[in-house]
Enzyme design. Sequence first.
Site, mmCIF file in Angstrom:
data_model
loop_
_atom_site.group_PDB
_atom_site.id
_atom_site.type_symbol
_atom_site.label_atom_id
_atom_site.label_comp_id
_atom_site.label_asym_id
_atom_site.label_seq_id
_atom_site.Cartn_x
_atom_site.Cartn_y
_atom_site.Cartn_z
ATOM 1 N N LYS B 92 0.862 -1.196 0.000
ATOM 2 C CA LYS B 92 0.000 0.000 0.000
ATOM 3 C C LYS B 92 0.891 1.236 0.000
ATOM 4 O O LYS B 92 1.957 1.227 0.643
ATOM 5 C CB LYS B 92 -0.863 -0.061 1.267
ATOM 6 C CG LYS B 92 -1.854 1.074 1.465
ATOM 7 C CD LYS B 92 -2.656 0.822 2.757
ATOM 8 C CE LYS B 92 -3.689 1.904 3.024
ATOM 9 N NZ LYS B 92 -4.478 1.636 4.258
ATOM 10 N N SER B 169 -9.403 1.517 3.337
ATOM 11 C CA SER B 169 -8.589 2.426 2.554
ATOM 12 C C SER B 169 -7.506 1.723 1.724
ATOM 13 O O SER B 169 -6.936 2.356 0.839
ATOM 14 C CB SER B 169 -7.921 3.434 3.473
ATOM 15 O OG SER B 169 -7.002 2.782 4.327
ATOM 16 N N SER B 193 -9.382 -1.100 7.317
ATOM 17 C CA SER B 193 -8.795 -0.847 5.997
ATOM 18 C C SER B 193 -8.038 -2.013 5.381
ATOM 19 O O SER B 193 -7.679 -1.957 4.206
ATOM 20 C CB SER B 193 -7.882 0.385 6.059
ATOM 21 O OG SER B 193 -8.661 1.537 6.246
#
Lengths: 476, 469, 65
Positions: B92, B169, B193
């Site tokens: 990420k 997210s 997330s």
Amino acid sequence: MKAMPKLAPAAPELVHLTITEASRLIAARRLSPVELVEAFLARIAATEDRLHAYITVLGDEALAAARQAEADIAAGRYKGPLHGIPFAVKDNYHVVGVRTTGASRLMLDYVADETATAIERLTAAGAILLGKLNTWEYGTGTGEIHDDLPFPLARNPWNTDRFTGGSSTGAGVAVAAGSAMFALGSDTGGSVRLPAAAAGVQGMKATYGVVSRAGILPNCWSLDVAGPLTWTCEDNALVLRTIAGHDPRDPGSADRLVPDYLQGIGAGIAGMVIGVIRDLGPDAPSMQPDTRANLEAMEAVLEDLGARLVEISLPAPLSGYRQIVGAINWGESYSIHERDFLERADLMGKALRDKMTAGFTMRAVDYIAAQRRRRELAQSTDAVLSACDAVLAPCTFLTAPTFDDQETLTKFTFGAATSIFNATGHPALSICNGFDADGMPTSAQIVGRWFDEATVYRVARAYEAATPWRAERPVL
Amino acid sequence: MSQTTAAAAPSPVVPDHPPTAAAAAREIAAGRLSPVDLVEACLRRIEAVDGTIHSFVYVDAERALAAARHAEAEIAAGRSRGPLHGIPFAAKDNYDAAGLPTCGGSRLMAGTVADRDAILVAAMKNAGAILLGKLSTWEYGTGNGGEYFDLPIPTTRNPWDTQRFAGGSSTGAGAAVAAGTTVIALGSDTTGSVRLPASACGVVGLRPTHGLLDKAGMIANCYSMDVPGPLAWTVEDAALVLRALAGPSATVAPAPTRPASLSGLRIGVILDPGPGMAGPDAALVTAFTEGLTVLEELGAELFEISLPVPAAECFLAASVIGSSESAAIHEAELRERPQDMGFALRDKLMRGAMTRASDYLAAQRVRRMVADALDRTIRTYDAVVTFGAFHVAPRLGVEPEMTAFTADTMLTPFSLSGHPSLVQCNGFTGSGLPLHWQIVGRRFAEANILKIAAAYEAATTWRLRRPTL
Amino acid sequence: MTDTTPWTIDEIAAYAARYGLTRLEPAHLERMREIADKVALASAAIPRMPRKSDEPAPVFRVPLT
């Protein structure tokens, strides 16, 4: 800088024995706990009208406990060096069935339904609770004194026109005056060490997490440390050893074994590296000349004892630490006492109400910023401190002032170098290092690495043994 | 020689998708697969589908291929580093990776290049895994609310239905694993997330115990709740990664290989989120119920238990804590460059900037109460099975659906309490969207939830389906 | 416990300016006003712990990790 102090009688009265001396007599059955407790109750009766150290005296309960102790010891069930030793606690410690007031009009009728872990451990060791001691409201100390609380101001036994140090106002007084053999206070920014300094006794704020806070009315969860005030360092180590250790009732409690602080306490300090903090930044208060002279003399004593002194400097000025401690205290105190503030602020004294108002307007980002800065300061300070075996630092910058001078009172409390070690969590002991020209005690702090109270006591004990200050008691 | 354990079945070979890490490791060990082939397969897959799903924000093909050749040589020379040696992964874009940009999905960090690896990226590289690049994220890991199409990166699309949200997210992490643009993804989870993208994309997402993994080198979103965690196609893969991330000193059990039985395990089942929150979609309830039957058939003993604090109350406390800490973290940027932020981040930070200390502390006090109560409940069982999100992946841009997906969940209670939790696929809707559930364990007992999830996975066929792109 | 009557835009502008949020555009301020109302409601909805000894979750500990 030593003026002639008021000399105590040559043969120590019972109330002026150290714990160590008294317990030797008790163990040898040459002193009865009943006799000892009676002597303390008599001392309380004789001095309280002048000192106001106590909010609640538990005379009957103490006598009953003393008789039990006497019977137990006679029957061979001696519990150890605290058996039969009378003590008192700041009135923010809870005891089941006993009123806890926190010196607040908000709690005058509050009867506790739990007992503080520290008290449980002491009574299990045979110590005898004499009563509850005076404090600033809820342990709040802005430094100003408004005399607007429900109990009379405690007064300094060395001179009753003088301030006692706060917020554990009664704790230093009782130990110095001999109206408790030792006392427990609680310290958010200096509230154990300042009363100890003002009254010329030894007060320990151990590493954050060493002493359980369970059963003590909180003032600020992340800074509060409970701790003992005693006449000697050895007594202090003895009490701390008994109250220290993991407690699942306290979420901040450190889960690690407690060393025997008395082991090696007399081994001396030859070869130790002792850091010395002299400069606390441009905005630290100016130091009273006698206080400075006594600090310098103390350095010389430590050197004579074989320690190597190295000047060190902290990563931030005193004001940098104080600011952080202040902001965290606003936020947490407000959260703790929010309902009281919203519903009954009119019953609060001005100092507490002011602090609540600050907490009310504070934003979350500012509280979090203070906690972040605290972490950074704790780490960078630890890097400096942990390079030494122990550290000598100023405590108060002046001796206890008279009650009529608001500005000096604030300087005594708010200007002290104590809050540094609440912010960082390091153990710090305030120790009497002489007297000023008016016969008022001066003080310094001995600071250690995290969880290294043993070395702090060893240094303090070596200094104490090499100096005459413990021979002098206030005359009342 | 593929007769390792009795239960070890060969992984399904899906055209165009890279194999799982565990399957690839077996092939690499047997000399039938090269890390270079594997990395090239992922790069081809990225080339083929990432223009549609936008899982990556940055692909470092050159360094990945160089690392693959290096791994190939090391393995050929007999210096294998273990099962992740030569396995492609991606992080990420809130993890630092030396020499690559870290932008956290934000204009505020445009041009920022990291000079060292985040601890966990370094841990993966030390285990021999090969970094393909960085994955899409909502701005600074902001996880609740909707998709406003206002970030400097294209919106990630769900590989099962590109009109739908991929979960956030860690938006790119779930999509990449499901679409096969990477084998392993590293995500981070504050209030869901990792687990939301896993649920939306039908992959395994693990939020380990709070404090198990080191966060150094990651963009902070919320100090007291951020937890990094892996996303993978199978439970075994997630376990392999967890071991690599936790480091040799941590006590993390070895990766489970298809346990045949759960007999002797006591599993608590939480069905009801309590008052104040809409319950799960009917399809999720059906899949959940069928899943429980599978667990029972595997020998587990099930006990219905209740959530000690309503999920709505947990969500509220988590929101106050999350927005306050985020506002403290990004305070200077809110002051100086609010116009450079996307709507979701600016909303959260303004909310946090106005929260009072007393409200933040009140939320943290609620959190302690929740954590203690949940711990008392969970301690009595080997694990707890419950729902994750209460809806399937919502349609992008359809605001009420989006917000309901991120807000109505059983995820925040465990963000507050710090217990390890895992989301896995437990079926599909009639229109082919993945369904999921959540398995929660005692603190630092990831082994139990991995074992249960692995047994369930082996007893069902959901891993045979892949999105068609 | 909390006054949840809506904030006015002037109050918001003053509040924002007081805490250094000087570069917000009018639309941002308007949005902030809406948020402020939500924050007031959310803050009021957070249950207050019954005992003073009910602590916040992250407590300070040493050594720092």
